[in-house]
Design a protein around this motif. Structure first.
Motif, PDB file in Angstrom:
ATOM      1  N   ARG A 155       0.819  -1.199   0.000  1.00  0.00           N
ATOM      2  CA  ARG A 155       0.000   0.000   0.000  1.00  0.00           C
ATOM      3  C   ARG A 155       0.854   1.251   0.000  1.00  0.00           C
ATOM      4  N   PRO A 156       0.339   2.360  -0.536  1.00  0.00           N
ATOM      5  CA  PRO A 156       1.083   3.616  -0.465  1.00  0.00           C
ATOM      6  C   PRO A 156       1.474   3.950   0.969  1.00  0.00           C
ATOM      7  N   GLY A 157       2.727   4.312   1.149  1.00  0.00           N
ATOM      8  CA  GLY A 157       3.244   4.612   2.476  1.00  0.00           C
ATOM      9  C   GLY A 157       3.959   3.444   3.120  1.00  0.00           C
ATOM     10  N   ASP A 158       3.822   2.243   2.550  1.00  0.00           N
ATOM     11  CA  ASP A 158       4.568   1.096   3.076  1.00  0.00           C
ATOM     12  C   ASP A 158       6.059   1.287   2.813  1.00  0.00           C
ATOM     13  N   LEU A 159       6.852   0.654   3.644  1.00  0.00           N
ATOM     14  CA  LEU A 159       8.299   0.634   3.468  1.00  0.00           C
ATOM     15  C   LEU A 159       8.717  -0.758   3.026  1.00  0.00           C
ATOM     16  N   VAL A 160       9.638  -0.822   2.090  1.00  0.00           N
ATOM     17  CA  VAL A 160      10.136  -2.096   1.589  1.00  0.00           C
ATOM     18  C   VAL A 160      11.661  -2.076   1.653  1.00  0.00           C
ATOM     19  N   THR A 161      12.247  -3.196   2.077  1.00  0.00           N
ATOM     20  CA  THR A 161      13.696  -3.332   2.060  1.00  0.00           C
ATOM     21  C   THR A 161      14.083  -4.452   1.105  1.00  0.00           C
ATOM     22  N   TRP A 162      15.227  -4.268   0.477  1.00  0.00           N
ATOM     23  CA  TRP A 162      15.742  -5.239  -0.475  1.00  0.00           C
ATOM     24  C   TRP A 162      17.204  -5.551  -0.146  1.00  0.00           C
ATOM     25  N   MET A 163      17.711  -6.628  -0.733  1.00  0.00           N
ATOM     26  CA  MET A 163      19.137  -6.893  -0.703  1.00  0.00           C
ATOM     27  C   MET A 163      19.668  -6.734  -2.117  1.00  0.00           C
ATOM     28  N   LEU A 164      20.498  -5.748  -2.316  1.00  0.00           N
ATOM     29  CA  LEU A 164      21.065  -5.478  -3.626  1.00  0.00           C
ATOM     30  C   LEU A 164      22.287  -6.357  -3.864  1.00  0.00           C
ATOM     31  N   PRO A 165      22.711  -6.489  -5.104  1.00  0.00           N
ATOM     32  CA  PRO A 165      23.938  -7.238  -5.381  1.00  0.00           C
ATOM     33  C   PRO A 165      25.099  -6.719  -4.535  1.00  0.00           C
ATOM     34  N   GLY A 166      25.914  -7.652  -4.048  1.00  0.00           N
ATOM     35  CA  GLY A 166      26.996  -7.285  -3.150  1.00  0.00           C
ATOM     36  C   GLY A 166      26.565  -7.249  -1.699  1.00  0.00           C
ATOM     37  N   ASN A 167      25.372  -7.820  -1.418  1.00  0.00           N
ATOM     38  CA  ASN A 167      24.821  -7.848  -0.057  1.00  0.00           C
ATOM     39  C   ASN A 167      24.679  -6.446   0.535  1.00  0.00           C
ATOM     40  N   LEU A 168      24.135  -5.543  -0.273  1.00  0.00           N
ATOM     41  CA  LEU A 168      23.899  -4.182   0.171  1.00  0.00           C
ATOM     42  C   LEU A 168      22.422  -3.997   0.507  1.00  0.00           C
ATOM     43  N   PRO A 169      22.097  -3.733   1.762  1.00  0.00           N
ATOM     44  CA  PRO A 169      20.693  -3.516   2.122  1.00  0.00           C
ATOM     45  C   PRO A 169      20.194  -2.181   1.588  1.00  0.00           C
ATOM     46  N   HIS A 170      18.910  -2.142   1.254  1.00  0.00           N
ATOM     47  CA  HIS A 170      18.318  -0.968   0.603  1.00  0.00           C
ATOM     48  C   HIS A 170      16.892  -0.798   1.105  1.00  0.00           C
TER      49      HIS A 170
END
Length: 201
Positions: A139-154
């Motif tokens: 939903r709008p306003g939600d926060l999402v985290t990812w793991m980018l290549p090189g194990n970089l959190p985002h």
């Protein structure tokens, strides 16, 4: 008696419809999205260098920042100081946070600017939601985290716009080129999904 119980039930359901967990009206998340979109009008050089900043309501210079600063500044525009909230929670239970940087105490200059700390904070506040590959779950306003290549959190903020070719929600984030709107929801492995249920403080 039955009529009173039915009336009470309807009032509870009505309150739940307008106030998500934490007692915050949906209007907050609209303002959060607006604040995130406003961040895209700023020219920001990607720079996560350690800096001494004020406390509370401290910030690095507006022309520099990283992905977490998009979130911090957007929340702060809505009256929420994540620097202060994260610091106070880390002071209350430092061991509940990731031990990645070799620190033995909280540091209000940098702790809130680190994705793993924000993940721990939001989880401790009851804001964690299931990770899903269904666009409708975000939903709008939600926060999402990812793991980018090189194990970089985002981290990024879901906004009220969808990809032209699909139903994927777009996000505002800073992955290196400054705050921008992007179609990256399912481009990288999702490591977290949060809807921060603020108290009205």
């Amino acid at each position: 008696m039955i009529k009173k119980q039915v009336t009470l039930f309807l009032l509870i359901m009505l309150a739940a419809a307008f106030c998500p967990p934490g007692g915050l009206a949906d209007g907050f998340f609209d303002r959060l999205v607006d604040a995130a979109l406003e961040r895209t009008t700023h020219t920001v050089r990607y720079d996560g260098a350690y800096r001494q900043i004020a406390y509370p309501n401290g910030d690095v210079p507006d022309h520099v920042g990283v992905c977490t600063d998009v979130v911090i500044r957007s929340y702060r525009a809505c009256g929420v100081d994540l620097q202060k909230r994260v610091h106070e929670d880390m002071r209350a239970d430092f061991d509940a946070y990731p031990n990645i940087w070799g620190l033995d105490r909280p540091d209000p200059n940098i702790d809130h600017r680190r994705v793993p700390n924000l993940q721990a904070f939001f989880k401790r506040q009851g804001a964690a939601l299931p990770v899903s590959d269904d666009p409708a779950d975000y939903r709008p306003g939600d926060l999402v985290t990812w793991m980018l290549p090189g194990n970089l959190p985002h981290i990024g903020i879901v906004i009220d716009q969808r990809a032209a070719s699909d139903d994927r929600p777009l996000v505002v984030h800073n992955i290196g080129a400054g705050p921008e709107i992007a179609d990256i929801m399912f481009e990288y492995p999702i490591t977290g999904h949060y809807r921060y249920p603020l108290s009205p403080s």
